[in-house]
Design an enzyme around this catalytic site. Structure first.
Site, mmCIF file in Angstrom:
data_model
loop_
_atom_site.group_PDB
_atom_site.id
_atom_site.type_symbol
_atom_site.label_atom_id
_atom_site.label_comp_id
_atom_site.label_asym_id
_atom_site.label_seq_id
_atom_site.Cartn_x
_atom_site.Cartn_y
_atom_site.Cartn_z
ATOM 1 N N SER A 129 61.325 40.640 76.394
ATOM 2 C CA SER A 129 60.714 40.032 75.215
ATOM 3 C C SER A 129 60.633 38.526 75.386
ATOM 4 C CB SER A 129 61.533 40.344 73.963
ATOM 5 O OG SER A 129 61.025 39.646 72.849
ATOM 6 N N LYS A 157 67.769 39.995 75.539
ATOM 7 C CA LYS A 157 66.511 40.105 76.288
ATOM 8 C C LYS A 157 66.394 38.990 77.330
ATOM 9 C CE LYS A 157 64.568 43.822 74.697
ATOM 10 N NZ LYS A 157 64.303 44.989 75.577
#
Length: 229
Positions: A129, A157
């Site tokens: 992400s 992430k």
């Protein structure tokens, strides 16, 4: 036929990625914590299902053993399983977020490496992400800079993307790439409202999952190209 395993694939981006790869001729394994749900999803698209909880070492080992017994190799691994916990961070939420979003990448990759090495074109895709990008969260023109309450998701992430880079360096014979799929309407993002259809986001995953042997490795990208970190 290309043998592909997708974690967390009984719904959302994972399931749509599985569907699109099946249309391209991949022999897809749908990894799901709940085997019943995985089997139901697999039946819809002509795939196979395997019980796989990325936070459980034994579950991961058993899943890869099942694939080894059935196919003897793995050509594509898509790390799609993930969670998004909102609110004020604390120890338990941090542990749960990192265990799923980052440590899960390590568990499944390490278990899959022997099977990936038996492939002529091994390929690993990490659904990460841009919320974990230092650049994006500090760039006022980016929507990530306006996000709040997802500290553990962003941090985990960021770790997943960094793991991708180090795996690419450690295993130059295997392609490892991370991606930002785009803000998507899924169960995970329902509290945020909005988001584009899973079909659009899955195309970015499919693009990386179908790279040839001369494709890039160690990258972080979205549908428009490589992203700054």
């Amino acid at each position: 036929m290309t043998v592909t395993l997708i974690t967390g694939a009984n719904k959302g981006i994972g399931f749509e990625t599985a569907r699109q790869l099946r249309e391209l001729g991949h022999d897809v394994w749908i990894g799901a914590r709940d085997l019943g749900r995985g089997e139901q999803a697999a039946a819809e698209i002509g795939a196979r299902a395997v019980q796989l909880d990325v936070t459980d070492d034994e579950s991961v080992r058993a899943a890869l053993a099942t694939i080894e017994e059935a196919d003897g190799r793995l050509d594509v691994l898509v790390h799609n399983a993930g969670i998004l916990l909102t609110g004020a961070p604390d120890g338990p939420s941090a542990l749960r977020s990192f265990d799923t979003n980052a440590v899960g990448v390590v568990r499944v990759t390490e278990a899959a490496l022997p099977l990936l090495r038996r492939s002529e074109t091994p390929n690993v895709v990490v659904v990460s992400s841009s919320a974990g990008s230092f650049w994006a969260v500090n760039e006022p023109s980016r929507p990530e800079s306006q996000l709040s309450g997802i500290a553990m998701y962003s941090a985990s992430k960021a770790a997943a993307t960094m793991l991708t880079v180090h795996y690419a360096k450690a295993h130059p014979d295997i392609r490892f790439n991370a991606l930002e799929p785009g803000f998507t309407s899924t169960d995970m993002t329902s509290a945020m409202g909005g988001g584009r259809p899973v079909q659009d986001s899955a195309r970015t995953v499919v693009r990386l999952a179908t790279l040839g042997a001369d494709g890039p490795t160690g990258t972080f990208s979205d549908e428009d190209g490589e992203l700054r970190w």
